[in-house]
Scaffold this motif. Structure first.
Motif, PDB file in Angstrom:
ATOM      1  N   GLU A   5       0.825  -1.211   0.000  1.00  0.00           N
ATOM      2  CA  GLU A   5       0.000   0.000   0.000  1.00  0.00           C
ATOM      3  C   GLU A   5       0.856   1.255   0.000  1.00  0.00           C
ATOM      4  OE1 GLU A   5      -3.734   2.123   2.332  1.00  0.00           O
ATOM      5  OE2 GLU A   5      -3.211   0.047   2.781  1.00  0.00           O
ATOM      6  N   ASP A   6       1.963   1.237   0.754  1.00  0.00           N
ATOM      7  CA  ASP A   6       2.869   2.395   0.737  1.00  0.00           C
ATOM      8  C   ASP A   6       3.410   2.635  -0.673  1.00  0.00           C
ATOM      9  OD1 ASP A   6       2.652   2.843   3.465  1.00  0.00           O
ATOM     10  OD2 ASP A   6       4.332   1.531   3.956  1.00  0.00           O
ATOM     11  N   MET A   7       3.754   1.569  -1.366  1.00  0.00           N
ATOM     12  CA  MET A   7       4.318   1.706  -2.708  1.00  0.00           C
ATOM     13  C   MET A   7       3.274   2.225  -3.691  1.00  0.00           C
ATOM     14  SD  MET A   7       7.517   0.937  -2.584  1.00  0.00           S
ATOM     15  CE  MET A   7       8.153   0.420  -4.166  1.00  0.00           C
ATOM     16  N   PHE A   8       2.005   1.931  -3.434  1.00  0.00           N
ATOM     17  CA  PHE A   8       0.957   2.463  -4.299  1.00  0.00           C
ATOM     18  C   PHE A   8       0.699   3.935  -4.024  1.00  0.00           C
ATOM     19  CE2 PHE A   8      -2.915   3.422  -6.267  1.00  0.00           C
ATOM     20  CZ  PHE A   8      -3.811   3.911  -5.327  1.00  0.00           C
ATOM     21  N   ARG A   9       0.794   4.341  -2.767  1.00  0.00           N
ATOM     22  CA  ARG A   9       0.364   5.686  -2.395  1.00  0.00           C
ATOM     23  C   ARG A   9       1.359   6.790  -2.746  1.00  0.00           C
ATOM     24  NH1 ARG A   9      -4.385   5.863  -0.270  1.00  0.00           N
ATOM     25  NH2 ARG A   9      -5.324   4.000   0.688  1.00  0.00           N
ATOM     26  N   ILE A  10       2.577   6.438  -3.142  1.00  0.00           N
ATOM     27  CA  ILE A  10       3.488   7.486  -3.622  1.00  0.00           C
ATOM     28  C   ILE A  10       3.066   7.901  -5.026  1.00  0.00           C
ATOM     29  CG2 ILE A  10       5.414   6.722  -2.195  1.00  0.00           C
ATOM     30  CD1 ILE A  10       6.623   5.354  -4.613  1.00  0.00           C
ATOM     31  N   SER A  11       3.495   9.090  -5.458  1.00  0.00           N
ATOM     32  CA  SER A  11       3.050   9.624  -6.738  1.00  0.00           C
ATOM     33  C   SER A  11       3.916   9.111  -7.887  1.00  0.00           C
ATOM     34  CB  SER A  11       3.103  11.159  -6.709  1.00  0.00           C
ATOM     35  OG  SER A  11       2.669  11.688  -7.941  1.00  0.00           O
ATOM     36  N   TYR A  12       3.257   8.718  -8.949  1.00  0.00           N
ATOM     37  CA  TYR A  12       3.933   8.261 -10.165  1.00  0.00           C
ATOM     38  C   TYR A  12       3.602   9.227 -11.297  1.00  0.00           C
ATOM     39  CZ  TYR A  12       4.584   3.710  -7.860  1.00  0.00           C
ATOM     40  OH  TYR A  12       4.936   2.708  -6.992  1.00  0.00           O
ATOM     41  N   ALA A  13       4.594   9.627 -12.059  1.00  0.00           N
ATOM     42  CA  ALA A  13       4.330  10.529 -13.182  1.00  0.00           C
ATOM     43  C   ALA A  13       3.444   9.840 -14.217  1.00  0.00           C
ATOM     44  CB  ALA A  13       5.649  10.960 -13.824  1.00  0.00           C
ATOM     45  N   HIS A  14       2.621  10.640 -14.879  1.00  0.00           N
ATOM     46  CA  HIS A  14       1.714  10.118 -15.904  1.00  0.00           C
ATOM     47  C   HIS A  14       1.939  10.858 -17.218  1.00  0.00           C
ATOM     48  CE1 HIS A  14      -1.912   8.474 -17.739  1.00  0.00           C
ATOM     49  NE2 HIS A  14      -2.225   9.730 -18.108  1.00  0.00           N
ATOM     50  N   PRO A  15       2.034  10.158 -18.334  1.00  0.00           N
ATOM     51  CA  PRO A  15       1.997   8.694 -18.463  1.00  0.00           C
ATOM     52  C   PRO A  15       3.417   8.109 -18.420  1.00  0.00           C
ATOM     53  CG  PRO A  15       1.859   9.684 -20.630  1.00  0.00           C
ATOM     54  CD  PRO A  15       1.950  10.824 -19.648  1.00  0.00           C
ATOM     55  N   THR A  16       3.602   7.045 -17.677  1.00  0.00           N
ATOM     56  CA  THR A  16       4.881   6.340 -17.618  1.00  0.00           C
ATOM     57  C   THR A  16       4.640   4.837 -17.530  1.00  0.00           C
ATOM     58  OG1 THR A  16       4.959   6.507 -15.205  1.00  0.00           O
ATOM     59  CG2 THR A  16       6.109   8.219 -16.451  1.00  0.00           C
ATOM     60  N   TYR A  17       5.641   4.068 -17.922  1.00  0.00           N
ATOM     61  CA  TYR A  17       5.561   2.616 -17.772  1.00  0.00           C
ATOM     62  C   TYR A  17       5.442   2.230 -16.298  1.00  0.00           C
ATOM     63  CZ  TYR A  17       7.388   2.413 -22.586  1.00  0.00           C
ATOM     64  OH  TYR A  17       7.578   2.546 -23.928  1.00  0.00           O
ATOM     65  N   SER A  18       6.048   3.041 -15.416  1.00  0.00           N
ATOM     66  CA  SER A  18       6.072   2.693 -13.995  1.00  0.00           C
ATOM     67  C   SER A  18       4.684   2.692 -13.361  1.00  0.00           C
ATOM     68  CB  SER A  18       6.985   3.649 -13.225  1.00  0.00           C
ATOM     69  OG  SER A  18       6.498   4.975 -13.290  1.00  0.00           O
ATOM     70  N   GLU A  19       3.720   3.311 -14.015  1.00  0.00           N
ATOM     71  CA  GLU A  19       2.356   3.289 -13.481  1.00  0.00           C
ATOM     72  C   GLU A  19       1.783   1.864 -13.452  1.00  0.00           C
ATOM     73  OE1 GLU A  19      -0.137   7.147 -14.441  1.00  0.00           O
ATOM     74  OE2 GLU A  19       1.013   6.524 -16.210  1.00  0.00           O
ATOM     75  N   ALA A  20       2.334   0.999 -14.283  1.00  0.00           N
ATOM     76  CA  ALA A  20       1.897  -0.402 -14.226  1.00  0.00           C
ATOM     77  C   ALA A  20       2.289  -1.022 -12.887  1.00  0.00           C
ATOM     78  CB  ALA A  20       2.512  -1.198 -15.379  1.00  0.00           C
ATOM     79  N   LEU A  21       3.429  -0.603 -12.353  1.00  0.00           N
ATOM     80  CA  LEU A  21       3.835  -1.029 -11.008  1.00  0.00           C
ATOM     81  C   LEU A  21       2.845  -0.511  -9.967  1.00  0.00           C
ATOM     82  CD1 LEU A  21       7.728  -0.608 -10.810  1.00  0.00           C
ATOM     83  CD2 LEU A  21       6.455  -2.621 -10.073  1.00  0.00           C
ATOM     84  N   LYS A  22       2.488   0.753 -10.083  1.00  0.00           N
ATOM     85  CA  LYS A  22       1.541   1.348  -9.130  1.00  0.00           C
ATOM     86  C   LYS A  22       0.247   0.539  -9.080  1.00  0.00           C
ATOM     87  CE  LYS A  22      -1.171   5.623  -8.529  1.00  0.00           C
ATOM     88  NZ  LYS A  22      -0.622   6.595  -7.613  1.00  0.00           N
ATOM     89  N   GLU A  23      -0.284   0.207 -10.244  1.00  0.00           N
ATOM     90  CA  GLU A  23      -1.532  -0.552 -10.300  1.00  0.00           C
ATOM     91  C   GLU A  23      -1.367  -1.953  -9.718  1.00  0.00           C
ATOM     92  OE1 GLU A  23      -4.330   0.687 -11.086  1.00  0.00           O
ATOM     93  OE2 GLU A  23      -3.825   2.531 -12.163  1.00  0.00           O
ATOM     94  N   ALA A  24      -0.233  -2.592  -9.981  1.00  0.00           N
ATOM     95  CA  ALA A  24      -0.001  -3.938  -9.446  1.00  0.00           C
ATOM     96  C   ALA A  24       0.125  -3.908  -7.930  1.00  0.00           C
ATOM     97  CB  ALA A  24       1.258  -4.533 -10.073  1.00  0.00           C
ATOM     98  N   TYR A  25       0.779  -2.875  -7.385  1.00  0.00           N
ATOM     99  CA  TYR A  25       0.857  -2.732  -5.921  1.00  0.00           C
ATOM    100  C   TYR A  25      -0.549  -2.572  -5.338  1.00  0.00           C
ATOM    101  CZ  TYR A  25       5.921  -1.728  -6.226  1.00  0.00           C
ATOM    102  OH  TYR A  25       7.273  -1.795  -6.439  1.00  0.00           O
ATOM    103  N   LEU A  26      -1.367  -1.774  -6.002  1.00  0.00           N
ATOM    104  CA  LEU A  26      -2.726  -1.514  -5.528  1.00  0.00           C
ATOM    105  C   LEU A  26      -3.550  -2.808  -5.495  1.00  0.00           C
ATOM    106  CD1 LEU A  26      -4.994   0.409  -4.708  1.00  0.00           C
ATOM    107  CD2 LEU A  26      -5.371   0.850  -7.140  1.00  0.00           C
ATOM    108  N   ILE A  27      -3.469  -3.564  -6.563  1.00  0.00           N
ATOM    109  CA  ILE A  27      -4.221  -4.823  -6.635  1.00  0.00           C
ATOM    110  C   ILE A  27      -3.717  -5.809  -5.578  1.00  0.00           C
ATOM    111  CG2 ILE A  27      -4.807  -6.791  -8.096  1.00  0.00           C
ATOM    112  CD1 ILE A  27      -4.421  -4.851 -10.513  1.00  0.00           C
ATOM    113  N   ALA A  28      -2.381  -5.877  -5.397  1.00  0.00           N
ATOM    114  CA  ALA A  28      -1.797  -6.783  -4.404  1.00  0.00           C
ATOM    115  C   ALA A  28      -2.249  -6.412  -2.989  1.00  0.00           C
ATOM    116  CB  ALA A  28      -0.277  -6.786  -4.506  1.00  0.00           C
ATOM    117  N   SER A  29      -2.502  -5.147  -2.768  1.00  0.00           N
ATOM    118  CA  SER A  29      -2.899  -4.692  -1.428  1.00  0.00           C
ATOM    119  C   SER A  29      -4.344  -5.049  -1.112  1.00  0.00           C
ATOM    120  CB  SER A  29      -2.693  -3.174  -1.295  1.00  0.00           C
ATOM    121  OG  SER A  29      -3.660  -2.472  -2.039  1.00  0.00           O
ATOM    122  N   GLY A  30      -5.056  -5.614  -2.094  1.00  0.00           N
ATOM    123  CA  GLY A  30      -6.436  -6.025  -1.870  1.00  0.00           C
ATOM    124  C   GLY A  30      -7.457  -5.067  -2.385  1.00  0.00           C
ATOM    125  N   GLN A  31      -6.995  -4.004  -3.066  1.00  0.00           N
ATOM    126  CA  GLN A  31      -7.918  -3.032  -3.626  1.00  0.00           C
ATOM    127  C   GLN A  31      -8.002  -3.204  -5.141  1.00  0.00           C
ATOM    128  OE1 GLN A  31      -7.297   0.956  -1.724  1.00  0.00           O
ATOM    129  NE2 GLN A  31      -5.478  -0.027  -0.902  1.00  0.00           N
TER     130      GLN A  31
END
Length: 467
Positions: free
Chosen positions: A436-462
């Motif tokens: 959840e901490d890794m999801f809640r930091i800001s990711y620039a848009h649009p970037t490939y790294s946003e795929a990481l953000k989404e995967a962290y979010l899903i892994a956290s149960g959301q």
């Protein structure tokens, strides 16, 4: 010649030269012994660096032939200059070698050319052109690396039955290549040649490409390779190879154990590497080898001789350049009385195909075998805006985390710039940042790294925000 040193490093690959530089920085009188006339070992000369140069060159060519038209770019008369392809690769290698020479001079490291052999735990003999010199040191670091391995029935002749070393220096473009082994080296070399129109067949004994990595990565890579017309034979066992003069025939058992054969211009043997420990005179010391020929060390990377250490491919662990580098620094700082550490589970593995593959931490298969609970967050690059814009929609990000506290257990990426993106995951895991901490930091848009953000979010149960 100086013959007495505080630390002597044997082997100038990534582990060796990094160890030598760190030793010199800490004030030790340091020597680096290398049997070849260029520094850098396999990685710089016939491994990491030349292969990545060719991977980049061939990917540019492949992009031009397969994507430029969609981008609105018309290229008439596009052709491959194979000679220039190899020339550029050689230039990249030479630039890196020059950089290493500069590093040695800058840090006042004594570079000694010749083959080293232990006389005892305090002395080595260095031989060059028949001349022998005895060199003594308080400490020795063995960093002699590895060489290509083979399998029964396959004799590498370096003409038609070749290793990656020869495949990186062919003088003309072949029409076809058989690759024995679907591990990291095999799939990278297959990528290089398939992109420039060579007919490539991979024969792999296991049931997956890149079999030591998370199975979903191998499955996805097979799909992408097949789309690029690379023929893949999994669960197939090579029996023998025959050099026919102008081509080579490989005999193998298929999944029904029937004998089959295939013929191509070259057969590239990519079944792993074996530690280089022969001719080191280890029998003149108390140093022991394990059943795979690797030097036995303790948790400080000391051998059975307390003043002799070993690092990199000659000891247990993944044969990775950056793993050897970490161990080189670790050993020197240990000698210096510091208390460094290496978390081997957090050393990332990377495959430089395109899309790239990168992985760190536990695979899903490892967690299942250990009966550990986990959650998975998986997000495809096809749903990533930057990937769509760049026509790089293949692959995914997979995050595995611990359900109760959200600790990240593993990160597996197949996609554009995965080799660079994995560093963020390593940082998060090293400092035990939660999903959840890794999801809640800001990711620039649009970037490939946003795929990481989404995967962290899903892994956290959301739920994901962009799919």
């Amino acid at each position: 010649m100086e013959i007495n040193f505080d630390i002597v490093v044997i082997g100038s690959g990534p582990g060796g030269y990094i160890a030598a530089v760190r030793a010199a920085q800490l004030g030790y009188k340091t020597a680096l012994v290398e049997k070849y006339n260029t520094l850098g070992g396999t990685c710089t000369n016939v491994g990491c660096i030349p292969s990545k140069a060719l991977l980049d060159s061939t990917e540019h060519f492949h992009t031009a032939t397969t994507k430029f038209k969609s981008f609105g770019i018309e290229v008439d008369g596009l052709r491959l200059d194979f000679t220039q392809l190899m020339k550029r690769k050689n230039e990249v290698v030479q630039q890196n070698i020059s950089g290493l020479n500069y590093l040695m001079d800058k840090n006042k490291i004594h570079v000694i050319e010749g083959t080293a052999s232990f006389l005892n735990d305090k002395e080595i003999q260095v031989t060059k052109n028949g001349e022998k010199t005895t060199i003594s040191a308080t400490y020795f670091i063995i960093a002699t690396g590895s060489k290509p391995a083979t399998i029964p029935g396959v004799v590498i002749d370096k003409k038609r039955i070749i290793t990656s070393t020869e495949a990186l220096s062919l003088t003309e473009k072949p029409q076809s290549i058989i690759v024995i082994g679907g591990g990291v080296i095999g799939v990278e070399m297959a990528s290089i040649y398939a992109r420039i129109g060579v007919k490539v067949t991979i024969i792999e004994y296991a049931d997956s490409l890149i079999p030591t990595m998370d199975k979903e990565l191998g499955k996805e890579l097979k799909k992408i390779f097949s789309k690029n017309e690379i023929k893949i034979l999994l669960n197939h066992k090579v029996q023998s190879t025959v050099n026919n003069g102008k081509n080579v025939t490989v005999h193998y058992l298929d999944q029904s154990n029937a004998v089959q054969e295939i013929t191509a211009d070259y057969c590239l043997v990519a079944v792993g590497r074996s530690p280089y420990t022969k001719e080191l005179g280890l029998e003149n010391t108390a140093i022991e080898l394990d059943d795979k020929g690797r030097i036995v060390t303790n948790d400080k990377l000391q051998t059975k001789e307390n003043n002799i250490y070993a690092i990199g491919d000659v000891i247990v662990g993944a044969m990775l350049a950056h793993k050897a580098e970490e161990e080189g620094v670790f050993v020197v700082e240990t000698i210096n009385g510091q208390k460094p550490h290496i978390n081997y589970k957090l050393i990332p593995g990377v495959v430089y195909t395109w899309p790239e593959v990168a992985s760190v931490g536990y695979t899903e298969e490892e967690l299942k075998s250990e009966n550990k609970e986990y959650r998975v967050g998986k997000f495809p690059f096809s749903a990533n805006a930057k990937a769509r814009a760049a026509m790089e929609k293949d692959g995914f990000v997979k995050v595995i985390s611990e359900p109760k506290y959200g600790e990240i257990l593993g990160i597996h990426i197949m996609g554009p710039r995965a080799a660079d993106m994995i560093a963020q995951g390593v940082i998060g895991m090293e400092y035990e940042v939660t999903d959840e901490d890794m999801f809640r930091i800001s990711y620039a848009h649009p970037t490939y790294s946003e795929a990481l953000k989404e995967a962290y979010l899903i892994a956290s149960g959301q739920g994901a925000l962009n799919i």
